[in-house]
Design a protein around this motif. Structure first.
Motif, PDB file in Angstrom:
ATOM      1  N   GLY A 161      21.861  18.020  21.514  1.00  0.00           N
ATOM      2  CA  GLY A 161      21.411  18.862  20.920  1.00  0.00           C
ATOM      3  C   GLY A 161      20.862  19.132  19.801  1.00  0.00           C
ATOM      4  O   GLY A 161      20.387  19.781  19.210  1.00  0.00           O
ATOM      5  N   THR A 162      20.866  17.520  18.727  1.00  0.00           N
ATOM      6  CA  THR A 162      20.722  17.463  17.196  1.00  0.00           C
ATOM      7  C   THR A 162      19.652  17.418  17.080  1.00  0.00           C
ATOM      8  O   THR A 162      19.671  17.842  15.408  1.00  0.00           O
ATOM      9  N   GLY A 163      18.692  17.064  17.505  1.00  0.00           N
ATOM     10  CA  GLY A 163      17.224  15.975  17.301  1.00  0.00           C
ATOM     11  C   GLY A 163      17.238  15.372  16.470  1.00  0.00           C
ATOM     12  O   GLY A 163      16.632  15.241  15.768  1.00  0.00           O
ATOM     13  N   LEU A 164      17.988  14.649  16.307  1.00  0.00           N
ATOM     14  CA  LEU A 164      18.233  13.503  15.274  1.00  0.00           C
ATOM     15  C   LEU A 164      17.573  12.724  15.394  1.00  0.00           C
ATOM     16  O   LEU A 164      16.761  11.749  14.150  1.00  0.00           O
ATOM     17  N   GLY A 165      17.412  12.209  16.718  1.00  0.00           N
ATOM     18  CA  GLY A 165      15.975  11.308  16.712  1.00  0.00           C
ATOM     19  C   GLY A 165      16.774  10.024  17.383  1.00  0.00           C
ATOM     20  O   GLY A 165      17.857  10.116  17.787  1.00  0.00           O
ATOM     21  N   ILE A 166      16.066   8.975  16.931  1.00  0.00           N
ATOM     22  CA  ILE A 166      16.639   7.577  17.982  1.00  0.00           C
ATOM     23  C   ILE A 166      17.085   7.149  16.929  1.00  0.00           C
ATOM     24  O   ILE A 166      16.727   6.066  15.559  1.00  0.00           O
ATOM     25  N   LEU A 167      18.843   7.268  16.571  1.00  0.00           N
ATOM     26  CA  LEU A 167      19.580   6.693  15.621  1.00  0.00           C
ATOM     27  C   LEU A 167      20.008   5.467  15.871  1.00  0.00           C
ATOM     28  O   LEU A 167      20.220   4.505  14.681  1.00  0.00           O
ATOM     29  N   ASN A 168      19.984   4.664  16.640  1.00  0.00           N
ATOM     30  CA  ASN A 168      19.976   3.159  17.184  1.00  0.00           C
ATOM     31  C   ASN A 168      18.581   2.614  17.205  1.00  0.00           C
ATOM     32  O   ASN A 168      18.699   2.112  18.994  1.00  0.00           O
ATOM     33  N   PRO A 169      17.477   2.279  16.986  1.00  0.00           N
ATOM     34  CA  PRO A 169      16.488   1.539  18.071  1.00  0.00           C
ATOM     35  C   PRO A 169      16.861   0.287  18.270  1.00  0.00           C
ATOM     36  O   PRO A 169      15.884  -0.092  19.336  1.00  0.00           O
ATOM     37  N   TYR A 170      17.902  -0.833  17.489  1.00  0.00           N
ATOM     38  CA  TYR A 170      18.134  -1.374  17.806  1.00  0.00           C
ATOM     39  C   TYR A 170      18.491  -1.593  19.070  1.00  0.00           C
ATOM     40  O   TYR A 170      18.360  -2.524  20.153  1.00  0.00           O
ATOM     41  N   ASN A 171      19.729  -1.005  19.214  1.00  0.00           N
ATOM     42  CA  ASN A 171      20.498  -0.865  20.027  1.00  0.00           C
ATOM     43  C   ASN A 171      19.169  -0.702  21.379  1.00  0.00           C
ATOM     44  O   ASN A 171      19.694  -1.250  22.957  1.00  0.00           O
ATOM     45  N   LEU A 172      18.672   0.381  21.438  1.00  0.00           N
ATOM     46  CA  LEU A 172      17.617   0.486  22.850  1.00  0.00           C
ATOM     47  C   LEU A 172      16.836  -0.684  22.880  1.00  0.00           C
ATOM     48  O   LEU A 172      16.535  -0.312  23.918  1.00  0.00           O
ATOM     49  N   GLY A 173      16.307  -0.987  21.964  1.00  0.00           N
ATOM     50  CA  GLY A 173      15.371  -2.116  22.365  1.00  0.00           C
ATOM     51  C   GLY A 173      16.043  -3.090  23.201  1.00  0.00           C
ATOM     52  O   GLY A 173      15.764  -4.176  24.521  1.00  0.00           O
ATOM     53  N   LEU A 174      17.437  -3.727  22.862  1.00  0.00           N
ATOM     54  CA  LEU A 174      17.998  -4.123  23.789  1.00  0.00           C
ATOM     55  C   LEU A 174      18.028  -3.989  25.154  1.00  0.00           C
ATOM     56  O   LEU A 174      18.207  -4.958  26.094  1.00  0.00           O
ATOM     57  N   ILE A 175      18.877  -2.406  24.993  1.00  0.00           N
ATOM     58  CA  ILE A 175      18.886  -1.885  26.237  1.00  0.00           C
ATOM     59  C   ILE A 175      18.355  -2.026  27.089  1.00  0.00           C
ATOM     60  O   ILE A 175      18.277  -2.664  28.347  1.00  0.00           O
ATOM     61  N   VAL A 176      16.222  -1.591  27.137  1.00  0.00           N
ATOM     62  CA  VAL A 176      15.788  -2.062  27.708  1.00  0.00           C
ATOM     63  C   VAL A 176      15.025  -3.984  28.005  1.00  0.00           C
ATOM     64  O   VAL A 176      14.958  -3.846  28.996  1.00  0.00           O
ATOM     65  N   GLU A 177      15.424  -4.510  27.242  1.00  0.00           N
ATOM     66  CA  GLU A 177      15.061  -5.906  27.443  1.00  0.00           C
ATOM     67  C   GLU A 177      15.720  -6.219  28.345  1.00  0.00           C
ATOM     68  O   GLU A 177      15.764  -6.976  29.044  1.00  0.00           O
ATOM     69  N   ASP A 178      16.919  -6.052  28.661  1.00  0.00           N
ATOM     70  CA  ASP A 178      17.863  -6.495  29.304  1.00  0.00           C
ATOM     71  C   ASP A 178      18.139  -5.299  30.914  1.00  0.00           C
ATOM     72  O   ASP A 178      18.944  -5.901  32.380  1.00  0.00           O
ATOM     73  N   ALA A 179      17.345  -4.343  30.965  1.00  0.00           N
ATOM     74  CA  ALA A 179      17.455  -3.639  31.990  1.00  0.00           C
ATOM     75  C   ALA A 179      16.881  -3.981  33.450  1.00  0.00           C
ATOM     76  O   ALA A 179      15.256  -4.425  33.430  1.00  0.00           O
ATOM     77  N   GLY A 180      17.107  -3.945  34.465  1.00  0.00           N
ATOM     78  CA  GLY A 180      16.418  -4.343  35.626  1.00  0.00           C
ATOM     79  C   GLY A 180      16.056  -3.106  36.480  1.00  0.00           C
ATOM     80  O   GLY A 180      15.762  -2.761  37.348  1.00  0.00           O
ATOM     81  N   VAL A 181      17.078  -1.874  36.082  1.00  0.00           N
ATOM     82  CA  VAL A 181      16.477  -0.514  35.939  1.00  0.00           C
ATOM     83  C   VAL A 181      15.698   0.341  35.384  1.00  0.00           C
ATOM     84  O   VAL A 181      15.478  -0.345  34.191  1.00  0.00           O
ATOM     85  N   PRO A 182      15.396   0.979  35.457  1.00  0.00           N
ATOM     86  CA  PRO A 182      14.796   2.690  35.210  1.00  0.00           C
ATOM     87  C   PRO A 182      15.319   2.461  33.507  1.00  0.00           C
ATOM     88  O   PRO A 182      16.414   2.741  33.525  1.00  0.00           O
ATOM     89  N   ILE A 183      15.302   2.508  32.245  1.00  0.00           N
ATOM     90  CA  ILE A 183      15.772   3.177  31.098  1.00  0.00           C
ATOM     91  C   ILE A 183      15.027   4.314  30.255  1.00  0.00           C
ATOM     92  O   ILE A 183      14.093   4.760  29.862  1.00  0.00           O
ATOM     93  N   ILE A 184      16.057   5.795  30.407  1.00  0.00           N
ATOM     94  CA  ILE A 184      15.609   6.821  30.282  1.00  0.00           C
ATOM     95  C   ILE A 184      15.974   7.480  29.288  1.00  0.00           C
ATOM     96  O   ILE A 184      17.321   7.343  28.895  1.00  0.00           O
ATOM     97  N   VAL A 185      15.405   7.666  27.903  1.00  0.00           N
ATOM     98  CA  VAL A 185      16.275   8.239  27.477  1.00  0.00           C
ATOM     99  C   VAL A 185      16.155   9.181  27.174  1.00  0.00           C
ATOM    100  O   VAL A 185      15.425  10.846  26.974  1.00  0.00           O
ATOM    101  N   ASP A 186      18.202  10.033  26.908  1.00  0.00           N
ATOM    102  CA  ASP A 186      18.078  10.742  27.631  1.00  0.00           C
ATOM    103  C   ASP A 186      19.292  11.557  25.923  1.00  0.00           C
ATOM    104  O   ASP A 186      19.808  10.916  25.528  1.00  0.00           O
ATOM    105  N   ALA A 187      18.922  13.219  24.993  1.00  0.00           N
ATOM    106  CA  ALA A 187      19.305  13.697  23.947  1.00  0.00           C
ATOM    107  C   ALA A 187      19.275  13.193  22.949  1.00  0.00           C
ATOM    108  O   ALA A 187      18.615  11.955  23.035  1.00  0.00           O
ATOM    109  N   GLY A 188      18.706  14.113  22.072  1.00  0.00           N
ATOM    110  CA  GLY A 188      18.976  14.344  20.552  1.00  0.00           C
ATOM    111  C   GLY A 188      17.406  13.688  20.336  1.00  0.00           C
ATOM    112  O   GLY A 188      17.163  14.042  18.944  1.00  0.00           O
TER     113      GLY A 188
END
Length: 259
Positions: A161-188
């Motif tokens: 509910g903060t609407g601050l957007g993606i505070l850590n795009p680096y981490n999100l990129g790492l999560i996607v890169e290593d994932a074997g299941v879909p990554i759904i960005v939720d919240a913020g």
């Protein structure tokens, strides 16, 4: 454009937009915004649904136009045991065997409790639920949730509910890169810009409620978010140019000169 669909728990989805059903000014605007979004998966808090008679529930009775996939969430749960109990109640009522595990450690921040979330995911996955845990943007934790049986993992871009957007795009990129299941960005997420960034980082989709429901015009915002998802996905598949420190001319000396 890559027209491949998103597949979660064996279900093929055309839309990559997961939409919440709360906080709209009235049921009419809610229905119009959902239609404009093109979303196929709708989420709502189990605690707010009458599980004794879900077909007559004030939330669900307005959502009968299309065969949506319901993603009930365990919002309000403080422990894994409580989240598991809510999920079982939702399935027993015939509501859904999909479940968004949402366990908050603090009422102030609503940040997810990593230990309890992992416990609940392990238990529910063993029981045959399609589990989508809401979690922090910790790459190690996201991988552990996948290994625990999550059908998709849902890291937050920033607190709910903060609407601050993606505070850590680096981490999100790492999560996607290593994932074997879909990554759904939720919240913020708060705007179409945030949504496009999430998709450009390789997310499989986004989930939101407040940015649409509390916008000045929820219907237009729902459509804007839908288009941002499509644009961000296309940009990700196209492959952006690398970033450079200095300028480079778009027309080099080696290019042909037209007379």
């Amino acid at each position: 454009m890559d027209t491949s669909s998103l597949v979660i728990g064996g279900k093929t989805l055309r839309s990559r937009f997961f939409l919440g059903t709360g906080r709209y000014p009235n049921p009419y605007v809610q229905r119009q915004a959902i239609a404009a979004s093109g979303a196929e998966v709708l989420t709502f808090a189990i605690r707010r649904v009458n599980l004794d008679s879900p077909e007559d529930d004030s939330i669900l009775q307005h959502l009968e136009e299309r065969p949506y996939t319901f993603l009930p969430n365990t919002s309000g749960a403080r422990t894994a045991e409580e989240a598991v109990r809510l999920a079982r109640l939702a399935r027993a009522s015939g509501l859904s065997d999909w479940i968004k595990v949402e366990i908050s450690a603090s009422e102030k921040t609503l940040l997810p409790d990593p230990i309890e979330t992992l416990k609940a995911t392990e238990t529910l996955a063993r029981e045959g639920f399609v589990v989508l845990p809401y979690t922090s943007d910790d790459p190690v934790l996201c991988k552990r949730l996948e290994e625990a049986g999550a059908a998709a993992v849902m890291p937050g871009g920033s607190p709910i509910g903060t609407g601050l957007g993606i505070l850590n795009p680096y981490n999100l990129g790492l999560i996607v890169e290593d994932a074997g299941v879909p990554i759904i960005v939720d919240a913020g997420l708060g705007s179409a810009m945030d949504v496009a960034q999430a998709m450009e980082l390789g997310a499989g989709g986004v989930l939101m409620n407040t940015p649409v429901a509390k916008a000045k015009d929820p219907v237009r915002m729902a459509e804007a978010m839908k288009l941002a998802i499509e644009a961000g996905r296309l940009s990700y598949l196209a492959g952006r140019i690398p970033k450079k420190r200095y300028a480079s001319a778009s027309s080099g000396s080696e290019e042909w000169v037209l007379n």
